[in-house]
Design a protein around this motif. Structure first.
Motif, PDB file in Angstrom:
ATOM      1  N   ILE A  10       0.868  -1.174   0.000  1.00  0.00           N
ATOM      2  CA  ILE A  10       0.000   0.000   0.000  1.00  0.00           C
ATOM      3  C   ILE A  10       0.904   1.224   0.000  1.00  0.00           C
ATOM      4  CG2 ILE A  10      -1.746   1.316   1.249  1.00  0.00           C
ATOM      5  CD1 ILE A  10      -2.551  -1.329   2.618  1.00  0.00           C
ATOM      6  N   ASP A  11       0.682   2.108  -0.952  1.00  0.00           N
ATOM      7  CA  ASP A  11       1.461   3.349  -1.035  1.00  0.00           C
ATOM      8  C   ASP A  11       0.489   4.516  -0.969  1.00  0.00           C
ATOM      9  OD1 ASP A  11       3.669   5.102  -1.503  1.00  0.00           O
ATOM     10  OD2 ASP A  11       3.013   5.266  -3.585  1.00  0.00           O
ATOM     11  N   ILE A  12       0.697   5.410  -0.022  1.00  0.00           N
ATOM     12  CA  ILE A  12      -0.179   6.569   0.132  1.00  0.00           C
ATOM     13  C   ILE A  12       0.672   7.835   0.046  1.00  0.00           C
ATOM     14  CG2 ILE A  12      -1.784   7.792   1.658  1.00  0.00           C
ATOM     15  CD1 ILE A  12      -2.458   5.043   2.883  1.00  0.00           C
ATOM     16  N   TYR A  22      -3.217  15.316   4.550  1.00  0.00           N
ATOM     17  CA  TYR A  22      -4.300  14.401   4.210  1.00  0.00           C
ATOM     18  C   TYR A  22      -3.866  13.573   2.997  1.00  0.00           C
ATOM     19  CZ  TYR A  22      -4.995  18.464   1.235  1.00  0.00           C
ATOM     20  OH  TYR A  22      -4.791  19.504   0.389  1.00  0.00           O
ATOM     21  N   PRO A  23      -4.496  12.435   2.771  1.00  0.00           N
ATOM     22  CA  PRO A  23      -4.111  11.596   1.631  1.00  0.00           C
ATOM     23  C   PRO A  23      -4.534  12.229   0.308  1.00  0.00           C
ATOM     24  CG  PRO A  23      -6.027  10.682   2.706  1.00  0.00           C
ATOM     25  CD  PRO A  23      -5.573  11.835   3.559  1.00  0.00           C
ATOM     26  N   ILE A  24      -3.661  12.110  -0.699  1.00  0.00           N
ATOM     27  CA  ILE A  24      -3.994  12.643  -2.025  1.00  0.00           C
ATOM     28  C   ILE A  24      -3.982  11.555  -3.094  1.00  0.00           C
ATOM     29  CG2 ILE A  24      -3.168  14.951  -1.450  1.00  0.00           C
ATOM     30  CD1 ILE A  24      -0.705  14.242  -3.304  1.00  0.00           C
ATOM     31  N   GLU A  25      -3.326  10.430  -2.806  1.00  0.00           N
ATOM     32  CA  GLU A  25      -3.284   9.321  -3.762  1.00  0.00           C
ATOM     33  C   GLU A  25      -3.067   8.027  -2.991  1.00  0.00           C
ATOM     34  OE1 GLU A  25      -0.955   8.121  -7.841  1.00  0.00           O
ATOM     35  OE2 GLU A  25       0.247   8.864  -6.187  1.00  0.00           O
ATOM     36  N   VAL A  26      -3.717   6.975  -3.436  1.00  0.00           N
ATOM     37  CA  VAL A  26      -3.481   5.661  -2.862  1.00  0.00           C
ATOM     38  C   VAL A  26      -3.196   4.691  -4.002  1.00  0.00           C
ATOM     39  CG1 VAL A  26      -5.932   5.018  -2.805  1.00  0.00           C
ATOM     40  CG2 VAL A  26      -4.336   3.889  -1.259  1.00  0.00           C
ATOM     41  N   GLY A  27      -2.174   3.879  -3.797  1.00  0.00           N
ATOM     42  CA  GLY A  27      -1.814   2.852  -4.769  1.00  0.00           C
ATOM     43  C   GLY A  27      -1.712   1.520  -4.058  1.00  0.00           C
ATOM     44  N   LEU A  28      -2.171   0.471  -4.718  1.00  0.00           N
ATOM     45  CA  LEU A  28      -2.150  -0.869  -4.133  1.00  0.00           C
ATOM     46  C   LEU A  28      -1.548  -1.860  -5.114  1.00  0.00           C
ATOM     47  CD1 LEU A  28      -5.854  -0.999  -2.880  1.00  0.00           C
ATOM     48  CD2 LEU A  28      -3.852  -0.398  -1.518  1.00  0.00           C
ATOM     49  N   ALA A  29      -0.722  -2.757  -4.604  1.00  0.00           N
ATOM     50  CA  ALA A  29      -0.294  -3.941  -5.340  1.00  0.00           C
ATOM     51  C   ALA A  29      -1.078  -5.087  -4.714  1.00  0.00           C
ATOM     52  CB  ALA A  29       1.201  -4.160  -5.202  1.00  0.00           C
ATOM     53  N   CYS A  37      -4.692   2.282  -8.524  1.00  0.00           N
ATOM     54  CA  CYS A  37      -4.266   3.605  -8.093  1.00  0.00           C
ATOM     55  C   CYS A  37      -5.439   4.567  -8.217  1.00  0.00           C
ATOM     56  CB  CYS A  37      -3.111   4.083  -8.967  1.00  0.00           C
ATOM     57  SG  CYS A  37      -2.537   5.733  -8.554  1.00  0.00           S
ATOM     58  N   SER A  38      -5.587   5.479  -7.252  1.00  0.00           N
ATOM     59  CA  SER A  38      -6.657   6.461  -7.305  1.00  0.00           C
ATOM     60  C   SER A  38      -6.186   7.781  -6.712  1.00  0.00           C
ATOM     61  CB  SER A  38      -7.882   5.961  -6.532  1.00  0.00           C
ATOM     62  OG  SER A  38      -8.933   6.887  -6.627  1.00  0.00           O
ATOM     63  N   HIS A  57       6.106  14.035  -4.501  1.00  0.00           N
ATOM     64  CA  HIS A  57       5.110  13.186  -5.174  1.00  0.00           C
ATOM     65  C   HIS A  57       4.733  13.684  -6.567  1.00  0.00           C
ATOM     66  CE1 HIS A  57       2.035  16.102  -4.011  1.00  0.00           C
ATOM     67  NE2 HIS A  57       2.212  15.836  -2.726  1.00  0.00           N
ATOM     68  N   ARG A  58       5.029  14.932  -6.886  1.00  0.00           N
ATOM     69  CA  ARG A  58       4.819  15.520  -8.214  1.00  0.00           C
ATOM     70  C   ARG A  58       3.359  15.478  -8.675  1.00  0.00           C
ATOM     71  NH1 ARG A  58      10.161  14.733 -11.719  1.00  0.00           N
ATOM     72  NH2 ARG A  58      11.632  14.864 -10.018  1.00  0.00           N
ATOM     73  N   ILE A  59       2.457  15.681  -7.731  1.00  0.00           N
ATOM     74  CA  ILE A  59       1.031  15.741  -8.047  1.00  0.00           C
ATOM     75  C   ILE A  59       0.516  17.109  -7.611  1.00  0.00           C
ATOM     76  CG2 ILE A  59      -1.237  14.693  -7.704  1.00  0.00           C
ATOM     77  CD1 ILE A  59       0.267  12.139  -6.789  1.00  0.00           C
ATOM     78  N   PRO A  60       0.265  18.010  -8.555  1.00  0.00           N
ATOM     79  CA  PRO A  60      -0.237  19.332  -8.188  1.00  0.00           C
ATOM     80  C   PRO A  60      -1.677  19.267  -7.672  1.00  0.00           C
ATOM     81  CG  PRO A  60       0.503  19.270 -10.484  1.00  0.00           C
ATOM     82  CD  PRO A  60       0.538  17.886  -9.965  1.00  0.00           C
ATOM     83  N   ARG A  61      -2.003  20.170  -6.776  1.00  0.00           N
ATOM     84  CA  ARG A  61      -3.341  20.186  -6.191  1.00  0.00           C
ATOM     85  C   ARG A  61      -4.435  20.341  -7.247  1.00  0.00           C
ATOM     86  NH1 ARG A  61      -5.739  21.241  -0.911  1.00  0.00           N
ATOM     87  NH2 ARG A  61      -7.813  22.076  -1.254  1.00  0.00           N
TER      88      ARG A  61
END
Length: 78
Positions: A10-12, A22-29, A37-38, A57-61
């Motif tokens: 689990i990667d958050i 707060y969480p912005i992305e969750v990835g699961l294997a 991924c979401s 994380h390189r994810i802009p708001r």
């Protein structure tokens, strides 16, 4: 020889590094070769944003606001 089992992962990603993040992305294997991924849209009262975390994380708001799902739906969209 013993069978080696891959762990589930689990990667958050988060909006920052502190207690107001707060969480912005969750990835699961989920299993070998199975991934999910979401992006998570910030709730109206989730205002903390750390630019140094964005550099990691390189994810802009604005991407989260446009393409993210509400946190209550992010893991149910599979």
């Amino acid at each position: 020889m013993r069978n080696v089992v891959r762990p589930f992962i689990i990667d958050i990603e988060a909006s920052g590094f502190g207690p107001h993040s707060y969480p912005i992305e969750v990835g699961l294997a989920l299993a070998p070769g199975s991934k999910f991924c979401s992006l998570i849209a910030p709730a109206p009262d989730w205002t903390h944003w750390d630019v140094s975390a964005e550099e990691v994380h390189r994810i802009p708001r604005d991407i989260l606001e446009t393409h993210g799902q509400p946190a209550t739906q992010a893991l149910c969209s599979r």
